[in-house]
Design a protein around this motif. Structure first.
Motif, PDB file in Angstrom:
ATOM      1  N   LYS A   1      21.354 -41.939  -5.376  1.00  0.00           N
ATOM      2  CA  LYS A   1      20.675 -43.135  -4.858  1.00  0.00           C
ATOM      3  C   LYS A   1      19.525 -42.741  -3.956  1.00  0.00           C
ATOM      4  CE  LYS A   1      24.298 -46.645  -5.027  1.00  0.00           C
ATOM      5  NZ  LYS A   1      25.603 -45.968  -4.830  1.00  0.00           N
TER       6      LYS A   1
ATOM      7  N   ARG B   1      16.642 -41.568  -5.990  1.00  0.00           N
ATOM      8  CA  ARG B   1      15.946 -42.691  -6.613  1.00  0.00           C
ATOM      9  C   ARG B   1      15.004 -43.352  -5.624  1.00  0.00           C
ATOM     10  NH1 ARG B   1      16.928 -45.935 -11.222  1.00  0.00           N
ATOM     11  NH2 ARG B   1      18.649 -44.561 -11.786  1.00  0.00           N
ATOM     12  N   GLU B   2      15.512 -43.539  -4.379  1.00  0.00           N
ATOM     13  CA  GLU B   2      14.672 -44.172  -3.366  1.00  0.00           C
ATOM     14  C   GLU B   2      13.424 -43.349  -3.076  1.00  0.00           C
ATOM     15  OE1 GLU B   2      17.875 -45.910  -0.422  1.00  0.00           O
ATOM     16  OE2 GLU B   2      16.146 -45.010   0.627  1.00  0.00           O
TER      17      GLU B   2
ATOM     18  N   TRP C   1      11.820 -41.373  -5.064  1.00  0.00           N
ATOM     19  CA  TRP C   1      10.840 -41.330  -6.149  1.00  0.00           C
ATOM     20  C   TRP C   1      10.380 -42.692  -6.627  1.00  0.00           C
ATOM     21  CZ3 TRP C   1       8.195 -37.285  -8.099  1.00  0.00           C
ATOM     22  CH2 TRP C   1       8.615 -36.015  -7.700  1.00  0.00           C
ATOM     23  N   GLU C   2      11.134 -43.730  -6.310  1.00  0.00           N
ATOM     24  CA  GLU C   2      10.732 -45.045  -6.782  1.00  0.00           C
ATOM     25  C   GLU C   2       9.429 -45.424  -6.127  1.00  0.00           C
ATOM     26  OE1 GLU C   2      13.839 -47.570  -7.937  1.00  0.00           O
ATOM     27  OE2 GLU C   2      12.222 -47.619  -9.405  1.00  0.00           O
TER      28      GLU C   2
ATOM     29  N   PRO D   1      15.098 -42.263 -15.238  1.00  0.00           N
ATOM     30  CA  PRO D   1      15.015 -42.664 -13.831  1.00  0.00           C
ATOM     31  C   PRO D   1      13.695 -42.178 -13.249  1.00  0.00           C
ATOM     32  CG  PRO D   1      16.473 -40.787 -14.081  1.00  0.00           C
ATOM     33  CD  PRO D   1      16.086 -41.201 -15.459  1.00  0.00           C
ATOM     34  N   PRO D   2      13.275 -42.746 -12.121  1.00  0.00           N
ATOM     35  CA  PRO D   2      11.958 -42.383 -11.590  1.00  0.00           C
ATOM     36  C   PRO D   2      11.831 -40.897 -11.277  1.00  0.00           C
ATOM     37  CG  PRO D   2      13.113 -43.853 -10.081  1.00  0.00           C
ATOM     38  CD  PRO D   2      13.903 -43.819 -11.323  1.00  0.00           C
ATOM     39  N   TYR D   3      12.927 -40.214 -10.985  1.00  0.00           N
ATOM     40  CA  TYR D   3      12.862 -38.795 -10.640  1.00  0.00           C
ATOM     41  C   TYR D   3      13.027 -37.903 -11.875  1.00  0.00           C
ATOM     42  CZ  TYR D   3      17.771 -40.052 -10.703  1.00  0.00           C
ATOM     43  OH  TYR D   3      18.981 -40.569 -11.073  1.00  0.00           O
TER      44      TYR D   3
ATOM     45  N   SER E   1       6.631 -51.624  -5.539  1.00  0.00           N
ATOM     46  CA  SER E   1       6.558 -52.615  -6.609  1.00  0.00           C
ATOM     47  C   SER E   1       5.385 -53.545  -6.341  1.00  0.00           C
ATOM     48  CB  SER E   1       7.868 -53.396  -6.660  1.00  0.00           C
ATOM     49  OG  SER E   1       8.121 -53.927  -5.389  1.00  0.00           O
TER      50      SER E   1
ATOM     51  N   ASP F   1       3.161 -42.136 -10.765  1.00  0.00           N
ATOM     52  CA  ASP F   1       4.258 -41.791 -11.668  1.00  0.00           C
ATOM     53  C   ASP F   1       3.719 -41.561 -13.069  1.00  0.00           C
ATOM     54  OD1 ASP F   1       6.463 -41.718 -13.335  1.00  0.00           O
ATOM     55  OD2 ASP F   1       7.479 -43.405 -12.390  1.00  0.00           O
TER      56      ASP F   1
ATOM     57  N   LYS G   1       4.566 -44.219 -15.761  1.00  0.00           N
ATOM     58  CA  LYS G   1       3.803 -45.469 -15.743  1.00  0.00           C
ATOM     59  C   LYS G   1       2.383 -45.216 -16.243  1.00  0.00           C
ATOM     60  CE  LYS G   1       6.263 -48.065 -12.236  1.00  0.00           C
ATOM     61  NZ  LYS G   1       6.764 -47.235 -11.120  1.00  0.00           N
TER      62      LYS G   1
ATOM     63  N   THR H   1       0.334 -46.244  -7.918  1.00  0.00           N
ATOM     64  CA  THR H   1       1.350 -45.386  -8.512  1.00  0.00           C
ATOM     65  C   THR H   1       0.768 -44.069  -8.998  1.00  0.00           C
ATOM     66  OG1 THR H   1       3.150 -45.250 -10.105  1.00  0.00           O
ATOM     67  CG2 THR H   1       1.145 -46.316 -10.842  1.00  0.00           C
TER      68      THR H   1
END
Lengths: 355, 866
Positions: free
Chosen positions: B34, B37-38, B40-41, B544-546, B44, B54, B57, B52
């Motif tokens: 978790k 994830r935080e 690398w997220e 996942p974002p990572y 929004s 990423d 994306k 971004t």
């Protein structure tokens, strides 16, 4: 998948038996469709089809090269198609869908690449031989013509000094001898191409390129500009007339003559009108009209087509052209000439004398 | 690792900034996961949209934007096909038709063909390489924004009816000011330069990512072929793109500044344009197909239930095709009057370049034959791709035969050839690839039945549309004609082509609808719905974002198939690996051995890429509008944004001192497994990035010098026309510049020994010498009796020395920034990457001057003596 081979064969048959099925004569923009080129151009249905007709030694070896390569290429495509189909649909022992194999297959790559390499090397050698054959004429060129490409017409110059004359959009050459074309451009890059007689060469401003052509039989051969040069690139054709030697000499002699003095009053009025309105751009040798930006009109009525192969050369279509240039060739550098009916009659009478 | 000769630990007693990377596992749903994830997220909402970095994306944006351009280019084509359906049609005027065929080419070749493949590569590379992101995430974002803005820039001309209209190849003199007075060609020129920047930074990113951002054990013989393909073309782009950027810049200067590069009346050479353009554009056609061939090489084996046959041969054939691709550009110029001997060489090379392609074709056929085909939608696209490839390839062999090309060139036969290779080798794999990786992109599967219907319509429409073009071409139909007369024999094939094209258009639209609907309502996909072999299928759909909770250790080319292919061999570690979870972190490896080299700190979401893209686009807009003040303001804004971006940050471990938490006592840092943290010193990715930049800029100067020597070789006039540049002054400039390089080198050395103020002093001397060079150059310019617009020689001389002077000025700005950073105490013996990077750039600028000096000052004397 299986539709691909059928399509190939059918298209090839279609191609060889093409007809002009869909041409409809329709009045467009208010002028007569006979202004356009008649459907039977010099007797051939497909005048630019270098793949079907070759009329001289610059194109004949290339015609064979083309067909042989096309045959090899079609065979390759057929073989690949067959291999793909067999590869996809050949029967295999039923197995667990999660099982994976790793065996073999590299022989395809070795054998396939080896055969391809041999074929490609053979093609390379063959094409180099043909290149050597057609890059130079078989004997010394018998004569030289200078062709200068303009937006969107072709100037042809014969001879030099006192025997020099210019014409436009129509080249005459003697049959059976190589002719050297010196290619120039007056503005942008064009390309000179008469498919039945030779490959194409660019006409580049600032440079003189050389191209040789030879016709082994008398006839009329259509040519086309093949380098995008602007708005009327699509309407920049020309014709090459190959004539027996005596006919050719007669043509040269006739073209060298200056324009005759107008015989009647109407033609004389037309001549005056011409000098006032047209001489800024056009030349008629033997008169005071000496404009150089547009085709030499001394013998305009001796040509089969006008406006760079776009319009038939009849008295009516010639006057249609003069008065409605921008409808036929929008963007051409010649404006529509506004003429009253009397003026049109006079000019027509004068132009009729320029044979 | 001590193998990398990191001298920072040798200094006794000093602290080093190193850490042993933690090794373990991070189960899904755990607290560690978790937190990861935080970290690398991204943000929004609209803020996240603009900031971004990423790669997933960005990759999807590339694909969607490129697809939009594909549809627009398709509409342009369909309009043209309506005009050509019958002879003497009057739907479009010649000018409208010219703009349509030009923009159709520009859109498809530049705004669709490479960007869509960049999108695939951007999304997939880190997942395939076992990494958390690309090497330069912010640069990645920048390349997308520049692409979007360049596309918008090119298209903003359409509503004004002033779109580029001289063909995508834009030959001079037709595209020169004399024959093309409107802004159309200026839009094209400036838009292409802007797009070239996007392509170049993208290429730099791919090259450095491959060298640095691989999982441990991901050696070159385990890379997916799409990685081979994208890497090869990225190298190629570094050397090829400068040619076209230069061509368009020279044309823009001719049109707006009054130079004479292509001015026939002033001895300029139209053929120079053709050479510069095709030296770029021929390699470019391989650039837009090799990654797509890689898509097939990676995805087809999944549906044949076996690995690719002859992997090594396919990888080598990719590289070989690209290399030979640089040696064949003259085959676009066979009809220009070039000597037969040269024609023979280029013709032979153009025939033989098919040999590597044959290797790949037989490898794919063998994979199908020896495997067990599964007839899914992607398989259909890939199998038909093989046939389209061969048809396009053999028609290409016909055009490589020089005397035959003298007939085929500029006819519809070429149009048929290029569409078979471009649609067959790019669009078909792209459609199959989108379907294949759709679960990874969106987490859902595309509808299979709908997909098959769309496939057949595309396949039939494509062949019905484009095969007849071979026929009309062989019957002599020229290209780029807005209409044709009756009686030429072309009517039927044109009508059939029009019908087929509309069918193809319908198929593409159906594909797009399927994609849009499936993205919302398709069936949800597990991590590996196709039971494929690649590393990207080991993470969830979508990832996942990572990307990877732990960085894997790779032991084979097919991580997901190892248990079945080599049951007794070593297994890749996918569930256990390096954690690297102190913030956004990734692993950097040694470029050639693949051993772990450095723990990289990755950037957070940032505004600078978007802002830099906007300001750069404004600068080009300002040039188009010919507004000096707007240009200067945008340039200054771009420069400020770039400096803010590059300013060394603590969070990226780019400068000392580290926070107390990050410091490790020297003895524990001596352990072999401790890696340096942050891109610093010899480990800096930035150094590799600037090395790639140096390669591309060196090519630019190479093409400039080529233009100089080409113009000289063709001229009949004396060269130079007005007196040779004075070699004495030139030698003085050279000496000054070389000396400044020497002092920069002194500065680097003393900085590595942590002697801050010596480093500062030497750097100041270098800056003074650099400024002296500028002064000497400006004085010399002032003394010349001719200027930039006087004649062809003047245009070349001032452009070459002017480009170089611009590089010197940028270099001085960099040196000044470095001096400031040294003075502020940012650097020490361990943390001094910007110094090495800036130094590299400055040395490059000085080495280039040596070439320019030789060309402009020495060779005229030498040639006069001949």
């Amino acid at each position: 998948m299986s539709s691909a081979p059928r399509l190939t064969a059918r298209s090839a048959r279609c191609g060889l038996a093409l007809t002009i099925a869909l041409a409809h004569d329709k009045a467009r923009a208010g002028f007569d469709a006979t202004a356009h080129v008649a459907t039977s151009l010099a007797g051939t249905q497909t005048p630019l089809a270098y793949f079907l007709h070759s009329k001289g030694p610059a194109t004949e070896p290339v015609l064979y090269l083309g067909w042989i390569l096309a045959a090899i290429c079609t065979a390759v495509c057929a073989i690949i198609t067959v291999m793909l189909i067999i590869g996809m649909f050949r029967r295999r022992k039923p197995e667990d869908p999660r099982s994976l194999s790793t065996e073999g297959g590299t022989s395809f790559v070795y054998v396939g690449t080896a055969i391809s390499t041999v074929a490609l090397l053979g093609i390379t050698v063959y094409m180099l031989v043909v290149l050597a054959r057609v890059a130079q004429p078989p004997n010394e060129p018998a004569m030289t013509v200078t062709v200068t490409a303009y937006d969107w017409w072709w100037k042809v110059d014969y001879g030099d000094g006192p025997s020099h004359f210019s014409s436009a959009n129509e080249l005459h050459i003697p049959v059976g001898v190589p002719v050297l074309i010196l290619l120039k451009s007056a503005d942008v890059i064009h390309a000179f191409w008469v498919p039945e007689l030779s490959g194409k060469t660019q006409a580049i401003p600032g440079v003189t390129n050389r191209q040789w052509i030879q016709a082994d039989r008398p006839g009329v051969f259509r040519g086309q500009c093949t380098q995008y040069c602007g708005l009327q690139h699509a309407h920049m054709a020309f014709e090459v007339y190959a004539q027996p030697h005596t006919d050719f000499e007669h043509w040269i002699a006739a073209q060298r003559m200056p324009a005759p003095v107008p015989a009647n009053a109407q033609a004389a009025r037309g001549a005056t009108l011409f000098e006032k309105r047209c001489a800024g751009c056009h030349t008629v040798r033997g008169t005071r009209s000496a404009g150089v930006q547009a085709p030499d009109l001394t013998h305009v009525r001796s040509r089969r087509l006008i406006a760079a192969g776009t319009v038939a050369n009849s008295p009516e279509s010639l006057m249609q052209w003069v008065q409605h240039v921008q409808e036929i060739k929008p963007g051409a550098l010649m404006p529509d000439m506004k003429l009253s009916p009397a003026e049109a009659g006079d000019l027509s009478a004068y132009l009729a004398t320029l044979r | 690792m001590s193998a990398t000769s990191d001298r920072s630990v040798v200094q006794s007693g000093r602290v080093a900034f190193r850490r042993e990377p933690e090794y373990g596992s991070v189960p899904e749903g755990s607290d560690a996961e978790k937190r990861l994830r935080e970290i690398w997220e991204g943000e929004s909402g609209w803020r996240g949209f603009f900031t971004t970095v990423d790669h997933k994306k960005i990759g999807l944006r590339y694909i969607v934007t490129a697809f939009a351009f594909l549809l627009i280019g398709g509409v342009e084509a369909l309009l043209m096909r309506l005009q050509l359906a019958r002879p003497n049609e009057t739907l479009l005027s010649p000018e409208q038709y010219a703009q349509l065929f030009t923009m159709h080419g520009v859109t498809m070749i530049f705004l669709y063909a490479l960007p869509v493949l960049s999108g695939f590569a951007n999304f997939l590379w880190p997942l395939m390489l076992g990494s958390r992101d690309m090497a330069f995430p912010r640069l990645n974002a920048l390349s997308y924004w520049l692409f979007l803005f360049a596309g918008l820039f090119l298209y903003c001309s359409f509503p004004f009816g002033e779109a580029p209209n001289a063909g995508w190849f834009n030959y001079v003199p037709f595209s020169s000011l004399e024959y093309n007075r409107g802004p159309n060609i200026d839009v094209y020129s400036l838009g292409m330069v802007l797009l070239g920047i996007s392509t170049t930074v993208g290429a730099v990113n791919f090259v450095v990512t491959l060298f640095r951002m691989r999982a441990v054990g991901m050696s070159v013989d385990r890379l997916p072929i799409i990685v081979w393909g994208t890497l090869t073309i990225s190298f190629a782009n570094l050397f090829a793109v400068p040619s076209v950027s230069l061509a368009f810049l020279l044309l823009w200067m001719d049109r707006n500044v009054g130079t004479h590069f292509f001015d026939v009346a002033a001895d300029g050479r139209p053929l120079l344009w053709q050479h510069l353009f095709w030296m770029f554009a021929h390699p470019w056609v391989y650039v837009v197909v090799l990654p797509a061939m890689g898509i097939v090489s990676d995805a087809l084996p999944t549906f044949c239930r076996r690995p690719l046959v002859a992997y090594a041969a396919v990888a080598m054939s990719t590289v070989a095709t690209m290399i030979i691709g640089f040696e064949v550009w003259i085959h676009h110029m066979f009809a220009t009057g070039i000597a037969p001997l040269a024609l023979a060489f280029f013709g032979a090379a153009s025939v033989l370049i098919s040999i590597p392609s044959a290797v790949a074709v037989f490898a794919w056929i063998a994979t199908i034959w020896m495997g067990r085909p599964v007839f899914t939608v992607p398989f259909l696209y890939f199998a038909s791709f093989v046939l389209m490839f061969v048809i396009g390839g053999v028609s290409g062999v016909m055009t490589a035969a020089v005397p035959l090309d003298w007939q085929l060139n500029e006819t519809y036969f070429i149009v048929a050839h290029l569409h078979y290779v471009l649609l067959g080798i790019n669009v078909f794999p792209v459609l199959g690839g989108i379907t294949y990786w759709f679960p990874k992109f969106t987490g859902r599967l595309m509808n299979e039945r709908f997909g098959k219907i769309a496939f057949w319509i595309v396949f039939i429409g494509f062949n019905v549309g484009f095969f007849p073009m071979h026929i009309s071409g062989l019957l002599g139909m020229p290209r780029r004609v807005y209409t044709y007369p009756e009686g030429m024999g072309w009517d039927t094939s044109n009508l059939v082509t029009t019908i087929g094209s509309f069918l193809l258009g319908i198929g593409i639209v159906l594909f797009a609808i399927n994609a849009l609907l499936s993205a919302r309502r398709g069936s949800k996909a597990p991590p590996n719905p196709w039971d494929a072999s690649g590393l990207e299928w080991s993470v969830s759909s979508p990832p996942p974002p990572y990307n990877f909770a732990v960085l894997p250790i790779i032991e084979s080319r097919h991580p997901m198939w190892e248990d079945r292919i080599q049951p007794t061999g070593r297994r890749s570690h996918l569930k256990e690996g390096y954690l690297l979870h102190h913030g956004r972190e990734a692993l950097g490896v040694h470029p050639f051995s693949g051993k772990p080299d450095v723990i990289l700190k990755m950037p957070d979401d940032a505004w600078s890429p978007f802002l830099l893209g906007v300001f750069a686009a404004f600068m080009f807009l300002a040039l188009l509008l010919r507004s000096p003040s707007f240009t200067i303001i945008s340039f200054a804004a771009s420069g400020a944004t770039l400096i803010a971006w590059m300013w060394p940050r603590r969070s990226l471990a780019q400068r000392e001192p580290p926070t107390p938490k990050q410091v490790t006592a020297a003895p524990s840092a001596l352990k072999d497994d401790a890696l340096p943290v942050g891109s610093a010193g010899e480990h800096s990715g930035g150094w590799w990035g600037v090395l790639a930049l140096v390669a591309t800029e060196a090519s630019l100067f190479g093409y400039l010098l080529f233009s100089y020597f080409y113009s000289q070789s063709q001229t009949q006039l004396p060269w130079p026309p007005e007196g040779i540049p004075k070699i004495g002054v030139g030698a003085l400039s050279t000496g000054v510049l070389v000396l400044s390089s020497v002092f920069t080198w002194f500065s680097e050395r003393t900085l590595k020994k942590n002697k801050r103020w010596w480093a500062f002093a030497w750097l100041l001397v270098a800056i003074v010498l650099g400024t002296l060079f500028v002064g000497v150059q400006l004085k010399e310019w002032h003394n010349h009796p001719y200027g930039l617009t006087a004649h062809l020689y003047g245009s070349l001389y001032f452009t070459i020395t002017g480009f170089h002077l611009a590089h010197v000025l940028v270099g001085l700005v960099i040196l000044i920034l470095l001096a400031i950073w040294i003075a502020l105490g940012y650097f020490d013996e361990a943390r001094n990457a910007p110094m090495r990077i800036g130094g590299l750039y400055w040395h490059f600028v000085d080495v280039v001057w040596l070439f320019i000096f030789t060309a402009l000052y020495v060779t005229p004397i030498w040639l006069r003596g001949q």
